[in-house]
Design an enzyme around this catalytic site. Structure first.
Site, PDB file in Angstrom:
ATOM      1  N   HIS A  14       0.832  -1.197   0.000  1.00  0.00           N
ATOM      2  CA  HIS A  14       0.000   0.000   0.000  1.00  0.00           C
ATOM      3  C   HIS A  14       0.872   1.255   0.000  1.00  0.00           C
ATOM      4  CE1 HIS A  14      -2.622   2.944   2.315  1.00  0.00           C
ATOM      5  NE2 HIS A  14      -3.358   2.660   1.257  1.00  0.00           N
ATOM      6  N   HIS A  56      -0.724  10.269  -3.164  1.00  0.00           N
ATOM      7  CA  HIS A  56      -2.025   9.783  -2.714  1.00  0.00           C
ATOM      8  C   HIS A  56      -3.129  10.831  -2.799  1.00  0.00           C
ATOM      9  CE1 HIS A  56      -5.232   8.860   0.214  1.00  0.00           C
ATOM     10  NE2 HIS A  56      -5.148   7.692  -0.383  1.00  0.00           N
TER      11      HIS A  56
HETATM   12 CA    CA Z   1      -4.739   4.058  -3.240  1.00  0.00          CA
END
Ligand code: CA
Length: 323
Positions: A14, A56
């Protein structure tokens, strides 16, 4: 496709190995590769000069020194938008660990990097880097890119999705069998990608909470049985929030399956929940291992997003040794 084989969920790094190095930096991606992750995630947003960078947020202020370097270049809401800066300007920023609005670390104890070491890079640069990593490391790895806020980008005058798909094609990601999952929170954009843009790649519908305001998509509708069946005509799987997979029984604190994973499986969808963090456990779990055992052994998820790919891989290898 689901088979009778033992479930071995794919491990999605992630934003990289972000439990250890700042999110979406190339060193963080290299670390996740060496930790044995199966997929590396990219989040993609557009700059003022229509370059796609790996970040992000549509904002720069929580992970860089933009407010110090370009003081005053914020919008009325006080935020510094990627869309308001050129790629060259963004390249001049220093990347740090994720901060709260007050400047404190979101995950205290992680690598802070309040220095000169880490930089923002483009989506194409990361794909080239991953090609090189696979060559030097001798192990294939998949990619798991996310189109961030396509409707917002459209209003800002850029069709981020067509640029995103063109870059993927340049790096030979195009067919359903290629090692790539394309993810997005926006259901209408995924429909457009599949139907209008003729994308054959595996698609994942991320599912947020309506209260987060990620997109115009109705998240409650997506999680319904009918919604899942409808999704299965377009996408290969869903990426739900981990807290939607279970409930904590008020009477005794016991964890109970919410049924979402089995309903998605019944509709033919893979399930890749987010986000598994050793230093930020969801309610009801005492340890990371307990959480992993629940989602892997009891719910049989097909993949998971984690900031700690090494811990998930070692959990899986312990299991396969007859734990
Ligand atoms: Ca993402």
């Amino acid at each position: 496709m689901r088979t009778g084989q033992p479930i071995r969920p794919v491990v999605i790094a992630h934003r990289g190995a972000s439990g250890y190095l700042p999110e979406h930096t190339l060193p963080g991606k290299a670390l996740a590769y060496t930790m044995g992750a199966d997929y590396l995630e990219q989040d993609v947003v557009a700059t003022r000069d229509n370059e796609l960078v790996v970040l992000h947020d549509i904002h720069l202020d929580r992970v860089t020194n933009v407010a110090a370097r370009f003081a005053g270049r914020h919008r009325d809401d006080g935020r510094y938008y990627v869309r308001d800066f050129s790629l060259d300007e963004i390249r001049s920023l220093q990347v740090n660990d994720r901060k709260n609005a007050d400047g404190s670390s979101v995950y205290p104890g992680r690598f802070e990097a309040d220095g000169e070491v880490f930089r923002v890079h483009t989506f194409a640069e990361e794909l080239a880097f991953i090609e090189d990593l696979q060559e030097s490391g001798g192990r294939p790895i998949g990619i798991y890119p996310e189109i961030k806020r396509p409707a917002w980008h459209q209003k800002e005058g850029v069709d981020i999705t067509t640029d995103f798909l063109a870059i993927l094609r340049q790096y030979n990601y195009a067919s359903h069998d290629d090692p790539v999952y394309v993810q997005c929170f926006d259901a209408s954009e995924l429909l457009r990608i599949r139907k209008d843009l003729d994308c054959e790649m595996k698609l994942i519908q991320l599912i947020a909470e309506n209260s987060w305001g990620e997109s115009a998509t109705n998240c409650d509708e997506l999680r319904s049985t009918r919604g899942l069946q409808r999704l299965a005509r377009t996408v290969d799987g869903i990426g739900p929030w981990v807290q939607r997979l279970y409930r904590v029984r008020a009477r005794d604190g016991r964890i109970q399956d919410s049924g979402l994973v089995s309903r998605a499986h019944a509709a033919g969808l893979a399930v890749h929940p987010y986000t598994f963090r050793q230093d930020d456990l969801p309610p009801g779990f005492e340890s990371f291992r307990e959480l992993l055992k629940f989602v892997i052994d009891e719910l049989s998820v097909d993949g998971l997003f984690t900031d700690f790919p090494d811990l998930v891989k070692s959990h899986l290898s312990d299991q396969s040794c007859g734990d």
